[in-house]
Design a protein around this motif. Sequence first.
Motif, PDB file in Angstrom:
ATOM      1  N   ARG A   1       0.802  -1.155  -0.015  1.00  0.00           N
ATOM      2  CA  ARG A   1       0.056   0.012   0.118  1.00  0.00           C
ATOM      3  C   ARG A   1       0.712   1.160   0.009  1.00  0.00           C
ATOM      4  O   ARG A   1       0.670   2.272  -0.717  1.00  0.00           O
ATOM      5  CB  ARG A   1      -0.905  -0.019   1.273  1.00  0.00           C
ATOM      6  CG  ARG A   1      -2.023  -0.986   1.167  1.00  0.00           C
ATOM      7  CD  ARG A   1      -2.776  -1.213   2.540  1.00  0.00           C
ATOM      8  NE  ARG A   1      -3.563   0.104   2.853  1.00  0.00           N
ATOM      9  CZ  ARG A   1      -4.626   0.499   2.530  1.00  0.00           C
ATOM     10  NH1 ARG A   1      -5.519  -0.263   1.659  1.00  0.00           N
ATOM     11  NH2 ARG A   1      -5.166   1.671   2.846  1.00  0.00           N
ATOM     12  N   ARG A   2       2.010   1.307   0.896  1.00  0.00           N
ATOM     13  CA  ARG A   2       2.970   2.308   0.937  1.00  0.00           C
ATOM     14  C   ARG A   2       3.547   2.635  -0.581  1.00  0.00           C
ATOM     15  O   ARG A   2       3.530   3.675  -1.067  1.00  0.00           O
ATOM     16  CB  ARG A   2       3.979   2.291   1.918  1.00  0.00           C
ATOM     17  CG  ARG A   2       3.544   2.437   3.289  1.00  0.00           C
ATOM     18  CD  ARG A   2       4.841   2.495   4.006  1.00  0.00           C
ATOM     19  NE  ARG A   2       5.431   1.320   4.352  1.00  0.00           N
ATOM     20  CZ  ARG A   2       5.092   0.487   5.467  1.00  0.00           C
ATOM     21  NH1 ARG A   2       4.141   0.797   6.149  1.00  0.00           N
ATOM     22  NH2 ARG A   2       5.755  -0.741   5.343  1.00  0.00           N
ATOM     23  N   ARG A   3       4.019   1.463  -1.323  1.00  0.00           N
ATOM     24  CA  ARG A   3       4.535   1.700  -2.701  1.00  0.00           C
ATOM     25  C   ARG A   3       3.308   2.194  -3.607  1.00  0.00           C
ATOM     26  O   ARG A   3       3.556   3.025  -4.552  1.00  0.00           O
ATOM     27  CB  ARG A   3       4.839   0.204  -3.255  1.00  0.00           C
ATOM     28  CG  ARG A   3       6.108  -0.316  -2.514  1.00  0.00           C
ATOM     29  CD  ARG A   3       6.365  -1.903  -3.115  1.00  0.00           C
ATOM     30  NE  ARG A   3       7.385  -2.426  -2.322  1.00  0.00           N
ATOM     31  CZ  ARG A   3       7.892  -3.390  -2.626  1.00  0.00           C
ATOM     32  NH1 ARG A   3       7.630  -4.182  -3.821  1.00  0.00           N
ATOM     33  NH2 ARG A   3       9.149  -4.159  -1.999  1.00  0.00           N
ATOM     34  N   ALA A   4       2.030   1.962  -3.440  1.00  0.00           N
ATOM     35  CA  ALA A   4       1.130   2.488  -4.338  1.00  0.00           C
ATOM     36  C   ALA A   4       0.709   3.790  -3.752  1.00  0.00           C
ATOM     37  O   ALA A   4      -0.187   4.300  -4.460  1.00  0.00           O
ATOM     38  CB  ALA A   4      -0.209   1.568  -4.247  1.00  0.00           C
ATOM     39  N   GLY A   5       1.180   4.306  -2.960  1.00  0.00           N
ATOM     40  CA  GLY A   5       0.824   5.772  -2.286  1.00  0.00           C
ATOM     41  C   GLY A   5      -0.403   5.858  -1.598  1.00  0.00           C
ATOM     42  O   GLY A   5      -1.108   7.097  -1.573  1.00  0.00           O
ATOM     43  N   LEU A   6      -0.804   4.560  -1.041  1.00  0.00           N
ATOM     44  CA  LEU A   6      -2.270   4.456  -0.254  1.00  0.00           C
ATOM     45  C   LEU A   6      -2.004   4.941   1.198  1.00  0.00           C
ATOM     46  O   LEU A   6      -0.697   4.511   1.867  1.00  0.00           O
ATOM     47  CB  LEU A   6      -2.859   3.247  -0.210  1.00  0.00           C
ATOM     48  CG  LEU A   6      -3.094   3.020  -1.889  1.00  0.00           C
ATOM     49  CD1 LEU A   6      -3.904   1.675  -1.756  1.00  0.00           C
ATOM     50  CD2 LEU A   6      -4.269   4.104  -2.194  1.00  0.00           C
TER      51      LEU A   6
END
Length: 327
Positions: free
Chosen positions: A322-327
């Motif tokens: 999720r962090r990688r996806a910017g969430l």
Amino acid sequence: MEKNLIIEAQELGVNRKNWEVYNAYLTSKAIQSKETVQTTYKTYFSNVKLFFQYLKTYENNRYILSDDTIKNFTGIWERYVLLCIQQGNNNQTIRNKRTAVSTFLDWCEKRDLIKINPFRKIEQIKITESDKRRTSYFLSQKQIWEINFMMKLDKKKFDIQDRLIFNLFLDSAVRISAGHSLKLSQLDLNNNSFVGVRHKEGYIKPVLFFEETRDILIEWIKEREKLGIELDWLFVTKYNRVYKQMSKETIRARVREMGKIVGIENYYPHSIRKTIINIISGAGTVNDGAMLGYHKDSKVTSEHYVKAKEEEEIKARLLELRRRAGL
């Protein structure tokens, strides 16, 4: 030959006539297929032996093919199943025992030794998904170290064969059916392997090991020489002052004691196999685990030999994604 049968029957704790007819059955199967006698029918024999022992101990030493036994077989089998349940057998284990005895009685019917296989009148036990599953234990590197350390420390409880079983099975991911049948004549110390080993489904592949196991093997060979053990079997036990091939039941019992070192009461040889395939799959890829386990494809490896991720691991991985996806 007859004298040998009497000795074997006495040692196994079974009725002599039962053992004689079962030997005839095994001979017949060996003529049909040598491979299955060394694998499938060895497993069947273990279960049939237990039933023969029950007939001797609890059913007045019955001959399995007598008219009276066949006539009253349903009641006899139900009493045996009840005893198995009391001993902790699950439905799958009981069904396996039935298959072994029923296959033998099918042969007896075809040979006109009995009129009909009595199992035709006995309903099968229903098997659920929970019956099919045996608890899998995937050891950590710390637990592996702890087991090895305690076996070296407690030499009264664990001998050199215990250490060899654990380390050889862990190095090679060998199944118990192949592992318990290893012979010294197959040993190639120069290449750290046992060659020409027959595995599941009849294929021939080597059993590999590494330096620590090689050292234990050399130590065991020297000890065998001191004890005057001339058998070709790698794993042996002494019974009535005579050395014989170690049975799969004995190997399983030894492995259970190893599991208790790390608090596992019902540890199985197959869990050693699962442990190393899981470790190799994690360090490399599932294809690497499949290669070690001699699986035909990696699907079997991923479904049955790779430890399912714990909830916390899943959460941590999802948070990272999720962090990688910017969430």
